[in-house]
Design a protein around this motif. Structure first.
Motif, PDB file in Angstrom:
ATOM      1  N   ARG A 145     106.270  34.353  64.835  1.00 19.22           N
ATOM      2  CA  ARG A 145     107.631  33.982  65.222  1.00 19.22           C
ATOM      3  C   ARG A 145     107.885  34.171  66.716  1.00 19.22           C
ATOM      4  NH1 ARG A 145     111.961  34.215  61.987  1.00 19.22           N
ATOM      5  NH2 ARG A 145     112.870  33.203  63.817  1.00 19.22           N
ATOM      6  N   GLN A 146     106.953  34.787  67.426  1.00 21.41           N
ATOM      7  CA  GLN A 146     107.164  35.142  68.826  1.00 21.41           C
ATOM      8  C   GLN A 146     106.413  34.180  69.734  1.00 21.41           C
ATOM      9  OE1 GLN A 146     109.058  37.961  69.622  1.00 21.41           O
ATOM     10  NE2 GLN A 146     109.010  37.319  71.759  1.00 21.41           N
ATOM     11  N   THR A 203     111.848  42.819  68.140  1.00 24.28           N
ATOM     12  CA  THR A 203     110.910  42.273  69.120  1.00 24.28           C
ATOM     13  C   THR A 203     111.478  41.029  69.774  1.00 24.28           C
ATOM     14  OG1 THR A 203     109.182  43.009  67.575  1.00 24.28           O
ATOM     15  CG2 THR A 203     108.482  41.698  69.463  1.00 24.28           C
ATOM     16  N   ARG A 204     111.992  40.113  68.973  1.00 27.75           N
ATOM     17  CA  ARG A 204     112.547  38.866  69.505  1.00 27.75           C
ATOM     18  C   ARG A 204     113.787  39.116  70.363  1.00 27.75           C
ATOM     19  NH1 ARG A 204     110.949  37.416  64.226  1.00 27.75           N
ATOM     20  NH2 ARG A 204     113.052  37.503  63.322  1.00 27.75           N
ATOM     21  N   GLY A 235     109.745  41.421  63.129  1.00 30.61           N
ATOM     22  CA  GLY A 235     109.935  41.212  64.559  1.00 30.61           C
ATOM     23  C   GLY A 235     111.342  40.889  65.018  1.00 30.61           C
ATOM     24  N   ASP A 263     112.313  37.903  56.132  1.00 30.70           N
ATOM     25  CA  ASP A 263     112.764  37.355  57.406  1.00 30.70           C
ATOM     26  C   ASP A 263     113.808  36.263  57.209  1.00 30.70           C
ATOM     27  OD1 ASP A 263     112.148  37.688  60.313  1.00 30.70           O
ATOM     28  OD2 ASP A 263     111.831  35.528  60.183  1.00 30.70           O
ATOM     29  N   ASP A 279     103.343  35.585  75.030  1.00 26.70           N
ATOM     30  CA  ASP A 279     103.877  36.387  76.127  1.00 26.70           C
ATOM     31  C   ASP A 279     102.781  37.338  76.579  1.00 26.70           C
ATOM     32  OD1 ASP A 279     105.222  38.271  77.736  1.00 26.70           O
ATOM     33  OD2 ASP A 279     107.082  38.065  76.605  1.00 26.70           O
ATOM     34  N   GLU A 333     120.062  41.613  61.945  1.00 25.69           N
ATOM     35  CA  GLU A 333     120.275  41.035  63.273  1.00 25.69           C
ATOM     36  C   GLU A 333     121.294  41.794  64.118  1.00 25.69           C
ATOM     37  OE1 GLU A 333     120.937  36.852  62.675  1.00 25.69           O
ATOM     38  OE2 GLU A 333     118.800  36.395  62.913  1.00 25.69           O
ATOM     39  N   ALA A 390     105.500  38.483  62.163  1.00 23.43           N
ATOM     40  CA  ALA A 390     106.245  38.732  63.401  1.00 23.43           C
ATOM     41  C   ALA A 390     105.601  38.015  64.579  1.00 23.43           C
ATOM     42  CB  ALA A 390     106.322  40.232  63.668  1.00 23.43           C
TER      43      ALA A 390
END
Length: 270
Positions: free
Chosen positions: A84-85, A55-56, A52, A17, A88, A26, A81
């Motif tokens: 880092r999120q 995902t992000r 992720g 990551d 939600d 990215e 992952a």
């Protein structure tokens, strides 16, 4: 693919990551998230989510009433992952095998996957599972790397390590991440799994790094290539990284470096 090619464990997720994501993932994640959001899906499944990066990028683009299930085969990658999120309520995190998804038939509008299909031991099985969990007319969106020669830093590192270990060159990058690039094969396997309307676009981006050492560290210590190097000589990881960095520096200089990366982006209709 070897069994060890799937083992993203130990310090690999963090290094992956930290180094690999900005180096090569990215720009393609932003592209995949844009494409996914254009379908306005209400129920999304991501498979092989890794740490992720998609995902992000995708979560903020989904509607407030959407649901988003994020999965990966490797629990350490999934744990990283999730860490880092931001919290939600729309999202769920599940360890899952893409070839045996633990979900009901016709549960999702969209299944997406960034650079995961190359790691599936049986891609036709994984594709059939993706189609099974999609609603009729739903979309399967994923990408895969083009051949290693079109991904310059990966090719540079592979060639450098072949010179360092001439009797047993580490071939993980060519064998697995860059080993599934035949677009006719991809199309055929998707159609065999029951998908229609298969569209494949080849997309080039640029990989940038502030120094030659960063791509060397990214590939040698942030991927399963690390396991291959250590299997040949447990004490040679740093030396191998240094050697790969020197090879990149010899080609591009000692300052900021940039090189081509290329992938295929695929959309198929259930």
């Amino acid at each position: 693919m070897l069994e060890t090619d799937k083992l993203f464990a130990g310090s690999i997720p963090e290094n992956y990551d930290r180094y690999m994501v900005p180096l090569i993932f990215e720009p393609f994640a932003a592209d995949l998230a844009r494409r996914a959001a254009s379908f306005s899906p209400k129920a999304v499944l991501e498979v092989a989510a890794g740490t992720g990066v998609v995902t992000r990028a995708l979560a903020p683009k989904l509607s407030a009433d959407a649901t988003y299930v994020v999965t990966d085969l490797n629990q350490p990658m999934l744990d990283y992952a999730a860490s880092r999120q931001a919290r939600d309520s729309r999202m769920q995190w599940r360890q899952a095998d893409a070839m045996a998804l633990p979900f009901e038939d016709a549960a999702f509008d969209l299944v997406c996957c960034q650079f995961g299909a190359m790691f599936f031991p049986s891609r036709p099985s994984a594709y059939r599972e993706a189609r099974r969990v999609l609603k009729p007319g739903g979309h399967f969106l994923f990408n895969v790397w083009d051949r290693i020669e079109e991904n310059v830093f990966a090719d540079d590192v592979t060639n450098a390590l072949a010179r360092m270990f001439p009797n047993d060159p580490p071939r993980f990058l060519a064998r697995t991440p860059h080993g599934y690039h035949d677009t006719a094969l991809i199309r055929g396997e998707l159609e065999e799994a029951g998908f229609s309307g298969v569209a494949i676009e080849t997309r080039a981006e640029e990989s940038r790094a502030p120094s030659p050492r960063l791509p060397a560290v990214a590939y040698c210590q942030g991927t399963v290539l690390r396991t291959e190097i250590e299997a040949r000589d447990p004490g040679e990881l740093d030396a191998a990284t240094d050697y790969a960095a020197s090879a990149i520096a010899a080609r591009y200089g000692g300052g900021a470096v940039a090189a081509k990366i290329q992938a295929h982006v695929i959309v198929a209709v259930a």
